[in-house]
Structure formats: structure tokens, C-alpha cells
Design an enzyme around this catalytic site. Structure first.
Site, PDB file in Angstrom:
ATOM      1  N   LEU A  36     -80.240  17.643  81.892  1.00 55.59           N
ATOM      2  CA  LEU A  36     -81.198  16.884  80.961  1.00 55.59           C
ATOM      3  C   LEU A  36     -80.771  15.504  80.750  1.00 55.59           C
ATOM      4  O   LEU A  36     -79.525  15.354  80.574  1.00 55.59           O
ATOM      5  CB  LEU A  36     -81.353  17.504  79.680  1.00 55.59           C
ATOM      6  CG  LEU A  36     -81.906  19.001  79.754  1.00 55.59           C
ATOM      7  CD1 LEU A  36     -82.007  19.571  78.212  1.00 55.59           C
ATOM      8  CD2 LEU A  36     -82.901  19.261  80.482  1.00 55.59           C
ATOM      9  N   ASP A  38     -82.662  11.555  78.970  1.00 59.55           N
ATOM     10  CA  ASP A  38     -83.695  10.967  77.712  1.00 59.55           C
ATOM     11  C   ASP A  38     -85.089  11.420  78.082  1.00 59.55           C
ATOM     12  O   ASP A  38     -85.997  11.451  77.224  1.00 59.55           O
ATOM     13  CB  ASP A  38     -83.569   9.702  77.533  1.00 59.55           C
ATOM     14  CG  ASP A  38     -82.077   9.439  76.715  1.00 59.55           C
ATOM     15  OD1 ASP A  38     -81.441  10.402  76.180  1.00 59.55           O
ATOM     16  OD2 ASP A  38     -81.664   8.489  76.592  1.00 59.55           O
ATOM     17  N   GLY A  39     -85.408  11.347  79.277  1.00 66.75           N
ATOM     18  CA  GLY A  39     -86.676  11.633  79.449  1.00 66.75           C
ATOM     19  C   GLY A  39     -87.022  12.971  79.250  1.00 66.75           C
ATOM     20  O   GLY A  39     -88.268  13.251  78.896  1.00 66.75           O
ATOM     21  N   HIS A  40     -86.343  14.047  79.599  1.00 68.72           N
ATOM     22  CA  HIS A  40     -86.492  15.412  78.934  1.00 68.72           C
ATOM     23  C   HIS A  40     -86.542  15.580  77.499  1.00 68.72           C
ATOM     24  O   HIS A  40     -87.434  16.259  76.761  1.00 68.72           O
ATOM     25  CB  HIS A  40     -85.453  16.367  79.428  1.00 68.72           C
ATOM     26  CG  HIS A  40     -85.236  16.574  81.100  1.00 68.72           C
ATOM     27  ND1 HIS A  40     -84.183  16.067  81.667  1.00 68.72           N
ATOM     28  CD2 HIS A  40     -86.101  17.132  81.958  1.00 68.72           C
ATOM     29  CE1 HIS A  40     -84.574  16.255  83.002  1.00 68.72           C
ATOM     30  NE2 HIS A  40     -85.434  17.016  83.080  1.00 68.72           N
ATOM     31  N   GLN A  64     -89.092  25.988  94.883  1.00 73.77           N
ATOM     32  CA  GLN A  64     -89.669  24.690  95.264  1.00 73.77           C
ATOM     33  C   GLN A  64     -88.734  23.869  95.981  1.00 73.77           C
ATOM     34  O   GLN A  64     -88.885  22.612  96.114  1.00 73.77           O
ATOM     35  CB  GLN A  64     -90.017  24.106  93.915  1.00 73.77           C
ATOM     36  CG  GLN A  64     -88.773  23.689  93.075  1.00 73.77           C
ATOM     37  CD  GLN A  64     -89.282  23.169  91.527  1.00 73.77           C
ATOM     38  OE1 GLN A  64     -89.675  23.931  90.704  1.00 73.77           O
ATOM     39  NE2 GLN A  64     -89.325  21.708  91.439  1.00 73.77           N
ATOM     40  N   GLU A 152     -95.027  12.173  83.442  1.00 74.12           N
ATOM     41  CA  GLU A 152     -95.879  11.255  84.142  1.00 74.12           C
ATOM     42  C   GLU A 152     -95.025  10.895  85.622  1.00 74.12           C
ATOM     43  O   GLU A 152     -95.300  10.304  86.602  1.00 74.12           O
ATOM     44  CB  GLU A 152     -96.381  10.191  83.535  1.00 74.12           C
ATOM     45  CG  GLU A 152     -97.423  10.368  83.061  1.00 74.12           C
ATOM     46  CD  GLU A 152     -98.359   9.102  82.287  1.00 74.12           C
ATOM     47  OE1 GLU A 152     -97.709   8.095  82.386  1.00 74.12           O
ATOM     48  OE2 GLU A 152     -99.417   9.517  81.836  1.00 74.12           O
ATOM     49  N   MET A 188     -86.079   7.246  84.558  1.00 79.06           N
ATOM     50  CA  MET A 188     -84.933   8.283  84.530  1.00 79.06           C
ATOM     51  C   MET A 188     -85.436   9.514  85.202  1.00 79.06           C
ATOM     52  O   MET A 188     -86.167   9.984  85.309  1.00 79.06           O
ATOM     53  CB  MET A 188     -84.966   8.647  82.992  1.00 79.06           C
ATOM     54  CG  MET A 188     -84.276   7.611  82.207  1.00 79.06           C
ATOM     55  SD  MET A 188     -84.298   7.967  80.306  1.00 79.06           S
ATOM     56  CE  MET A 188     -83.725   6.345  79.824  1.00 79.06           C
ATOM     57  N   ARG A 191     -81.759  12.597  89.285  1.00 82.23           N
ATOM     58  CA  ARG A 191     -81.126  12.387  90.761  1.00 82.23           C
ATOM     59  C   ARG A 191     -80.393  10.900  90.533  1.00 82.23           C
ATOM     60  O   ARG A 191     -79.714  10.517  91.449  1.00 82.23           O
ATOM     61  CB  ARG A 191     -82.095  12.259  91.764  1.00 82.23           C
ATOM     62  CG  ARG A 191     -82.619  13.712  92.323  1.00 82.23           C
ATOM     63  CD  ARG A 191     -83.697  13.440  93.214  1.00 82.23           C
ATOM     64  NE  ARG A 191     -84.363  14.663  93.835  1.00 82.23           N
ATOM     65  CZ  ARG A 191     -84.962  14.756  94.774  1.00 82.23           C
ATOM     66  NH1 ARG A 191     -85.285  13.750  95.447  1.00 82.23           N
ATOM     67  NH2 ARG A 191     -85.450  15.965  94.996  1.00 82.23           N
TER      68      ARG A 191
HETATM   69  O1  PAF Z   1     -90.352  19.123  87.170  1.00 82.45           O
HETATM   70  C1  PAF Z   1     -89.272  19.747  86.995  1.00 82.45           C
HETATM   71  O2  PAF Z   1     -88.152  19.803  86.607  1.00 82.45           O
HETATM   72  C2  PAF Z   1     -89.749  21.110  87.688  1.00 82.45           C
HETATM   73  O3  PAF Z   1     -90.443  20.936  88.868  1.00 82.45           O
HETATM   74  C3  PAF Z   1     -90.449  22.297  86.870  1.00 82.45           C
HETATM   75  C4  PAF Z   1     -91.664  21.753  86.300  1.00 82.45           C
HETATM   76  C5  PAF Z   1     -89.410  22.761  85.488  1.00 82.45           C
HETATM   77  C6  PAF Z   1     -90.825  23.647  87.769  1.00 82.45           C
HETATM   78  O4  PAF Z   1     -89.493  24.097  88.228  1.00 82.45           O
END
Ligand code: PAF
Length: 283
Positions: A36, A38-40, A64, A152, A188, A191
Site C-alpha cells: 500500500l 498513499d494512493g491506496h 490477473q 483512476e 503513485m 511498481r
Molecule cells: O488494482 C488492483 O490492485 C487489482 O487489479 C484489484 C482491483 C485489487 C483486483 O485484483
């Protein structure tokens, strides 16, 4: 540090959510893959504004990642993440195992069309959005959330999730949260920690290029001319460019005339081993 309920199974999550529901509380969801930043935390803050209770999820979703992408290398920092979520006053952390999310015999995939097939991220990560849609649908059903936050920064993902929620009549509101940026404009991202000091110094060029193209388009330059200049600037700076595109902000269909907008500019490029994406509104 505020108390946060940690759940690792769907049944424990549902049990915790039921208590909040019994108190009449609206539930907000912040799906994440951890690491995590600051964006989260901006997503958690927005969720707190929109709901009385906030569930954050941490699940590095294998579905994914393609075989070429290094799932094992994805940063996992649960202890630090938990401290940040507690400080941001999330009520529940749901951090399931892979076996809990995809038990033996799991055989369902949600395939979204429309924005998921726009020829942007899907061109480079063909199985990515099916994996995202499947896990996000599961998180919606598991949590029963009323509203879910998406940044976004992952604009195509935001459009894919919104399309899925609409098409499947999922009873959840999708809330978009503006991209959080470093002072020099770099979006942010989990990666960014992989950037060498030299590449970190170069990385804000992507945002500067988007801004310049947006300003040029607003000033009357043609979309194609603005994009061509932007693509050249990104490549000259040493990035391997995947795309710099102008798309309709809602459908992600190609757009040649700003009057047919709103227009969104989207970019993906690799610097060293790190692939960065960014986007901004152009009109
Ligand atoms: O944006 C992310 O971190 C992921 O793609 C998500 C939405 C948590 C799904 O795994």
C-alpha cells in the site's frame, strides 16, 4: 492504532460484515493487492466519506498475471499494510489465501467486452481483465459492499469494473478516485519501488508528456499531431513505449475529434524493467 478486524476466510468476512449490517451501516470496499501507498490510502479515505464501515482487501490475484509476468516478485508487505490501514481507520482487512479464493475445482471466469477489449492494456496483457473481473466480482459478492473504490490510475480497469457491474446488475456503486501523484507528477504505484534512482528521475516525463498533449489538444492542435509529438518525446527519453493513445473517456473507443469527447489520454511504457501506466483527462 485503531482496532481492525482481520479476516482470512469468506465466512469470517461475512460474519464481521453481518454485525455492521445489523447496526444499519453502509459498507465501503477498497480492493487492493497490498504494497500500500498513499494512493491506496486515498481510496480508504474516500470510502470513509461514502460509507460508515470500510473493508480493505489484500489479495495478490494470480488470475490477473500472465505466465510472463512475475507473480512471485509482486511486493508483499502485509505488516506495514496493516499498520497503514489501521491508521486510516479501515474496519476490516480481508486477506484470503489463494486456496480460499480459488478452491480446488474452481472453473468460472468473467469475460468482459467493451472497454476490456479496447486495445490498450489488453493488447499487452490479454488475460489480465478476465482475471481482474473474476476476482472483483467475487470480492463484491463476498463483502456485499454498497460502494467500491477504484483509482483512476488504472483507468481501463475502472471502466471494465464499471461495465461489469452495470451488465451484471451488481448491487454496488463504483466510485472513481483521482490518481495520487508524487510532487514531480509521477503517478503513485506499487511498481515505483522497482525504479532505479536514474529511472525514477526520468519517470515523471510520462505525466509531463500527457499534460503537454492535453494542453496542445485544448489549444486546438489535432489529436494525432499531439500524440505523435508525445510518442517521440517518450521514446527519445529512453522509454520503450507500449502506447500513447487518445480514447473516448467512457467507452475507450478511439477518438479523432476532441468535440466527440470527453477525451482521455492513456500511456504505458517501460523504463528499464519497470512498466508504468498513467492517464489524464484531455478535455
Ligand atoms: O488494482 C488492483 O490492485 C487489482 O487489479 C484489484 C482491483 C485489487 C483486483 O485484483
Amino acid at each position: 492504532m485503531a482496532d481492525i478486524i482481520i479476516t482470512r476466510t469468506v465466512s469470517d468476512l461475512r460474519h464481521a460484515v453481518r454485525k455492521f449490517r445489523d447496526e444499519g451501516d453502509r459498507i465501503g470496499l477498497v480492493p487492493t493487492m497490498g504494497a500500500l501507498h498513499d494512493g491506496h490510502i486515498a481510496l480508504v479515505r474516500e470510502a470513509r466519506k461514502r460509507a460508515a464501515r470500510v473493508i480493505a482487501t489484500i489479495f495478490v490475484n494470480p488470475a490477473q498475471f500472465s505466465p510472463a509476468e512475475d507473480l512471485a516478485k509482486y511486493p508483499r508487505t502485509e505488516e506495514a499494510d496493516l499498520a497503514r490501514l489501521s491508521a486510516a481507520r479501515a474496519d476490516i482487512l480481508f486477506a484470503p489465501t489463494v486456496g480460499e479464493m480459488y478452491p480446488q475445482g474452481f472453473a468460472t471466469t468473467i469475460s468482459v467486452g467493451g472497454p476490456a477489449a479496447a486495445g490498450l492494456e489488453d493488447r499487452f496483457r490479454p488475460t489480465h481483465f478476465a482475471g481482474v473481473a473474476t476476482v472483483v466480482a467475487k470480492l463484491f459478492m463476498q463483502s456485499g459492499a454498497d460502494v467500491a473504490m477504484f483509482g483512476e490510475k488504472d483507468y481501463q480497469q475502472l471502466m471494465v469494473v464499471a461495465q461489469m457491474a452495470r451488465d451484471l446488475d451488481l448491487p454496488v456503486e463504483i466510485a472513481a478516485v483521482a490518481t495520487q501523484r508524487e510532487e514531480d507528477g509521477l503517478a503513485m504505484s506499487s511498481r515505483n519501488r522497482f525504479l532505479s534512482p536514474e529511472h525514477r528521475a526520468l519517470a515523471p516525463l510520462l505525466h509531463r508528456t500527457l499534460r503537454k498533449a492535453a494542453d496542445d489538444i485544448a489549444g486546438g492542435a489535432g489529436i494525432e499531431a499531439a500524440l505523435a509529438e508525445g510518442r517521440a518525446a517518450i521514446e527519445q527519453a529512453g522509454f520503450a513505449l507500449d502506447y500513447l493513445e487518445a480514447r473516448h473517456a467512457a467507452s475507450l473507443a478511439p477518438i479523432a475529434d476532441p468535440a466527440a469527447g470527453p477525451v482521455r489520454l492513456l500511456v504505458a511504457a517501460k523504463i528499464g524493467q519497470t512498466r508504468l501506466i498513467d492517464n489524464i483527462a484531455a478535455t
